[in-house]
Design an enzyme around this catalytic site. Sequence first.
Site, PDB file in Angstrom:
ATOM      1  N   TYR B 139       0.837  -1.202   0.000  1.00  0.00           N
ATOM      2  CA  TYR B 139       0.000   0.000   0.000  1.00  0.00           C
ATOM      3  C   TYR B 139       0.868   1.246   0.000  1.00  0.00           C
ATOM      4  O   TYR B 139       1.957   1.264   0.578  1.00  0.00           O
ATOM      5  CB  TYR B 139      -0.863   0.058   1.265  1.00  0.00           C
ATOM      6  N   TYR B 178      -0.805  -9.709   1.278  1.00  0.00           N
ATOM      7  CA  TYR B 178       0.297  -9.090   2.018  1.00  0.00           C
ATOM      8  C   TYR B 178       0.327  -9.572   3.468  1.00  0.00           C
ATOM      9  O   TYR B 178      -0.688  -9.970   4.018  1.00  0.00           O
ATOM     10  CB  TYR B 178       0.211  -7.557   1.958  1.00  0.00           C
ATOM     11  N   ARG B 188      -2.933 -11.585   4.567  1.00  0.00           N
ATOM     12  CA  ARG B 188      -4.297 -11.275   4.158  1.00  0.00           C
ATOM     13  C   ARG B 188      -4.536 -11.746   2.727  1.00  0.00           C
ATOM     14  O   ARG B 188      -3.697 -11.539   1.846  1.00  0.00           O
ATOM     15  CB  ARG B 188      -4.539  -9.752   4.179  1.00  0.00           C
ATOM     16  N   HIS B 191      -7.401  -8.321  -1.710  1.00  0.00           N
ATOM     17  CA  HIS B 191      -8.733  -7.710  -1.617  1.00  0.00           C
ATOM     18  C   HIS B 191      -8.692  -6.271  -2.092  1.00  0.00           C
ATOM     19  O   HIS B 191      -7.635  -5.641  -2.126  1.00  0.00           O
ATOM     20  CB  HIS B 191      -9.259  -7.761  -0.173  1.00  0.00           C
ATOM     21  N   HIS B 193     -10.692  -2.715  -1.056  1.00  0.00           N
ATOM     22  CA  HIS B 193     -11.620  -2.070  -0.123  1.00  0.00           C
ATOM     23  C   HIS B 193     -12.662  -1.277  -0.909  1.00  0.00           C
ATOM     24  O   HIS B 193     -12.310  -0.541  -1.840  1.00  0.00           O
ATOM     25  CB  HIS B 193     -10.871  -1.089   0.790  1.00  0.00           C
TER      26      HIS B 193
END
Lengths: 198, 272
Positions: B139, B178, B188, B191, B193
């Site tokens: 991110y 990640y 995780r 995905h 958001h």
Amino acid sequence: MIEPSDTEQTPATTKLPATPGQTIGPFFEYALPYAKDGELVSQARPGALRLHGTVYDGQGDPIPDALLEIWQADEDGTIVQGTGSLRRDGYTFTGWGRESVDNVGCYAFTTVNPGGTAPGSAPFIAVVVFTRGLLNKLHTRIYLPEDTEALAKDPVLAALPEDRRNTLIATREANGDLRWDVRLQGDRETVFLSFPGA
Amino acid sequence: MPDETFDDSHVVVSSDAAADTQASLSAEIQAIHRSYRDAVAAGAAEETQPRIDFAPYRSSILRHPTKDLHHADPETIELWSPAFGQRDVHELESDLTIQHNGEPLGERMKVRGRVLDGDGRPVCGQLVEIWQANSAGRYIHKRDQHPAPIDPNFTGVGRCITGADGSYEFTTIKPGPYPWKNHYNAWRPAHIHFSLFGTDFTQRMITQMYFPGDPLFALDPIYQSITDQKARDLLVARYDHDITTHEWATGYNWDIVLSGSNRTWMEDEDGE
């Protein structure tokens, strides 16, 4: 503009299963905040005030990665349906704002006192809370403290024990600002709301 | 690693918990799911939302209300939603692959779907916001310090306004999984958001869209906080070859259903 009298409540008849929510996670900070997101009005506008507070966890520690959104009527109690929340021009009141808390869990909106949306009703601001660690959104309300008669008659507040109802009522500061804290857990845990059909 | 507790050392429970193994964490998840299935078999209602009290997600321990939510009838402002439009969002904001000077790395993909309310009515003209990791699982955020490359051509943030039929579409790069510090060797599932508004403020929601067949599903306490398999499945997009485009991008379809609207619908609105 929509007249609040146009609305009536009916029981929700949900036919499709709702998509589940998930936590906002830790990384929203570069995505959701935007310029003047918490400024529903310009600070220079007559009647502008600061609505501020701190978001706390179950140990009473401030949460540094929460996001709050507020949605409110204007000073006359009119519910606005104007666009432009994401491009604040300093003149258009849309009634909606977003604030992420700072490193010490504090948030601050610049807004105006909402008016009552029906005769004799207690004015309140609708709030939704998101934070890392919170697996779904939480709804709550911030009531203005002044009209004690209306507060006493409010159906949501009246159904709550005295110590809990106070978690929904903001404190008016000497300069006219409003102070309201969020406590996700603990002795003074904020009252969070669920709605039919949710 | 993206540190769930980076610079919040006060969250004692979660930093200690990073020593737990995946096996012990998975056993906790399975025990909760087993008792849920037993309860449903004994006649309890099926759950449709994540549990907010779900200890395998360590950060939730001090951040969920312990008292029952107070049932309320939505009133006035809660029966309306803020309005967004083309003034707020430029149509190019739905393409996350054109925000820089070069092409981002990774699998180019489209995700398309509709936003509906609980009665199946399209939610038209509403704001949809997304954010995500890049193809390497990184991110653009100071808290994400895990040693995967930042892509200078990918920020991972998009917006759009739904069409008259409630439709949305984003062009992006498939995010990578990640690591995080919920427990030892925690990862995780990939995905995106999603942040959504309905016609009523009570429908406001934030969620995560996942990809079909992800091997990390069973291991992830955030995804598994939804105890009901049917409800969990609703967060998984469907691969759709009709959305996939020749020599350009793969395609996924994901519809989002908000909770029921509590507002009386007037004829002119229903007729739109």
